[in-house]
Design an enzyme around this catalytic site. Structure first.
Site, PDB file in Angstrom:
ATOM      1  N   PRO A 284     -18.514 -15.826 -41.877  1.00  0.00           N
ATOM      2  CA  PRO A 284     -18.168 -16.665 -40.766  1.00  0.00           C
ATOM      3  C   PRO A 284     -17.701 -18.039 -41.216  1.00  0.00           C
ATOM      4  O   PRO A 284     -18.415 -18.754 -41.908  1.00  0.00           O
ATOM      5  CB  PRO A 284     -19.485 -16.775 -40.009  1.00  0.00           C
ATOM      6  N   GLU A 285     -16.528 -18.405 -40.806  1.00  0.00           N
ATOM      7  CA  GLU A 285     -16.045 -19.767 -40.990  1.00  0.00           C
ATOM      8  C   GLU A 285     -16.190 -20.462 -39.636  1.00  0.00           C
ATOM      9  O   GLU A 285     -16.769 -19.900 -38.710  1.00  0.00           O
ATOM     10  CB  GLU A 285     -14.601 -19.760 -41.494  1.00  0.00           C
TER      11      GLU A 285
END
Length: 293
Positions: free
Chosen positions: A2-3
Site C-alpha cells: 500500500p502506498e
DNA sequence: ACTGTACCCTGTAGGC
DNA sequence: TGCCTACAGGGTACAG
C-alpha cells in the site's frame, strides 16, 4: 502493497465504521508483526472510543479517547477487512466463515454496535504501535517524515531545496519518505513518467546552481499530485494482495503508463518506445527512455 | 554525508 | 508433478 492512495482508500472505508465506536473486545493472535505489539495491547485498547481515523504518509492513525494514538502501518501485505454485524458475530462464527484466514489474521477488534475489524498480513511487514497523541510529531516514526504530497507544502521550491547538490537518482530521491511522505514504487514510476523525467537522472537536476527550482521541479509537482489524485479516485492499485476495507480491488493498475510494463510499448501517442526495467536501490524501476530524460 | 546491499517474511509465478 | 529461484505496493540496519 500500500502506498498513499491505497492507505487513503482503506482509511476512507474504515472511518465511517470505526469513528465514534468503542472497542468492545480485542483479540491479538500472535506476539508480533514486524515489531512486537505494544505491552498489554488488548487491555489498553478495550474500552477506548475511536475518536477519528487519520492518515499521515502511509500510516493509519486511530485517535483514542484516552489520549493515545494507535498507529498502524500495512507494510507490503497488510489488509483491514470490515465484518458487519451479523456476518460473524463471534470469533467462532468468523473462523468458520468464508474468507477467514486463521494463519494470517493477526488482530481482530470488535466494536460497539457489533462490527468487527480484522487485520490480515501474510508477510508481517506491517506493525502497530501506541503513543500519546501529544508526542506523535516528536516520535521517531514521524519526526523525520517529509511533506504530504497532496498538501500545500509540496512545491517546486521545496523539492529544489531538498534535492540541491544530491547526486542520488530521482527514483531514490522520491522514494525517500524523509523528502516526500507516501510515495512508493508504483507512484514514483508513474509520476516520473508524467513529468518526463528519467528515474536515472540525478536529483540535483531539480535545482539550478543558485538553488532555484528548475523547470523539471515545476513539472514534477503536478505530476506527483495528479497521479496520486487519480489513483485515489480509482481506489488504489491492486497488483496481487491489495484490497480495501470492503474487500474490493483497486482500479488504477489499469491506468499504469510504465509500472510493471517492461518490454511493452509506451502508451503515449506516437512514441512507440519500449518500457525499460532497471533496478535502483534493490527495487525495480520502469520508464520510457524516449519520453523520460 | 551519502550509497548500495542485505535482510525482515511469506506466497506465487515461471523455468527446468 | 515437483523443486528451485526470483520477485513482490515497505522500511531499516549496516558496511563501505
Amino acid at each position: 502493497m500500500p502506498e498513499l492512495p491505497e492507505v487513503e482508500t482503506v482509511r476512507r472505508g474504515l472511518e465511517p465504521v470505526v469513528a465514534g465506536r468503542r472497542i468492545a473486545a480485542a483479540e491479538i493472535r500472535r506476539p508480533d508483526l514486524r515489531f512486537p505489539f505494544p505491552e498489554r495491547f488488548a487491555e489498553r485498547l478495550v474500552g477506548q472510543r475511536i475518536v477519528g481515523l487519520e492518515r499521515r504518509a502511509k500510516y493509519l492513525i486511530a485517535a483514542l479517547s484516552g489520549g493515545e494514538d494507535l498507529v498502524m502501518h500495512l507494510g507490503m501485505t497488510g489488509r483491514f477487512t470490515i465484518l458487519e454485524k451479523g456476518r460473524a458475530d463471534t470469533p467462532g462464527d468468523y473462523a468458520n466463515s468464508v474468507g477467514a484466514d486463521p494463519v494470517h489474521d493477526h488482530v481482530m477488534l470488535t466494536l460497539s454496535g457489533g462490527a468487527r475489524i480484522v487485520y490480515n498480513d501474510p508477510r508481517r511487514f506491517g506493525f502497530m504501535v501506541m503513543m500519546p497523541h501529544a508526542e506523535r510529531s516528536a516520535h521517531p516514526l514521524f519526526r523525520g517524515l517529509g511533506v504530504e504530497p497532496l498538501g500545500p507544502e509540496l512545491t517546486a521550491d521545496y523539492l529544489a531545496a531538498r534535492a540541491r547538490g544530491k547526486k542520488a537518482n530521482l527514483k531514490s530521491f522520491l522514494m525517500d519518505q524523509r523528502v516526500v511522505a507516501g510515495l512508493g514504487n508504483i507512484y514514483v514510476a508513474e509520476a516520473l513518467f508524467r513529468a518526463g523525467l528519467s528515474p536515472n537522472r540525478a536529483a540535483r537536476a531539480l535545482a539550478d546552481r543558485r538553488g532555484e527550482a528548475t523547470e523539471r521541479a515545476r513539472k514534477l509537482v503536478p505530476a506527483i499530485q495528479g497521479v496520486l489524485e487519480q489513483a485515489i479516485a480509482a481506489r488504489g492499485s491492486t497488483l496481487r494482495d491489495y484490497r480495501d476495507a470492503s474487500g474490493a480491488s483497486g482500479g488504477f493498475q489499469n491506468s499504469f503508463a510504465v509500472y510493471d510494463r517492461a518490454g511493452e510499448t509506451c502508451r503515449r501517442a506516437g512514441c512507440g518506445g519500449e518500457i525499460r526495467r532497471v533496478v535502483h536501490a534493490g527495487r525495480a524501476s520502469f520508464y520510457c527512455p524516449r519520453c523520460q530524460r
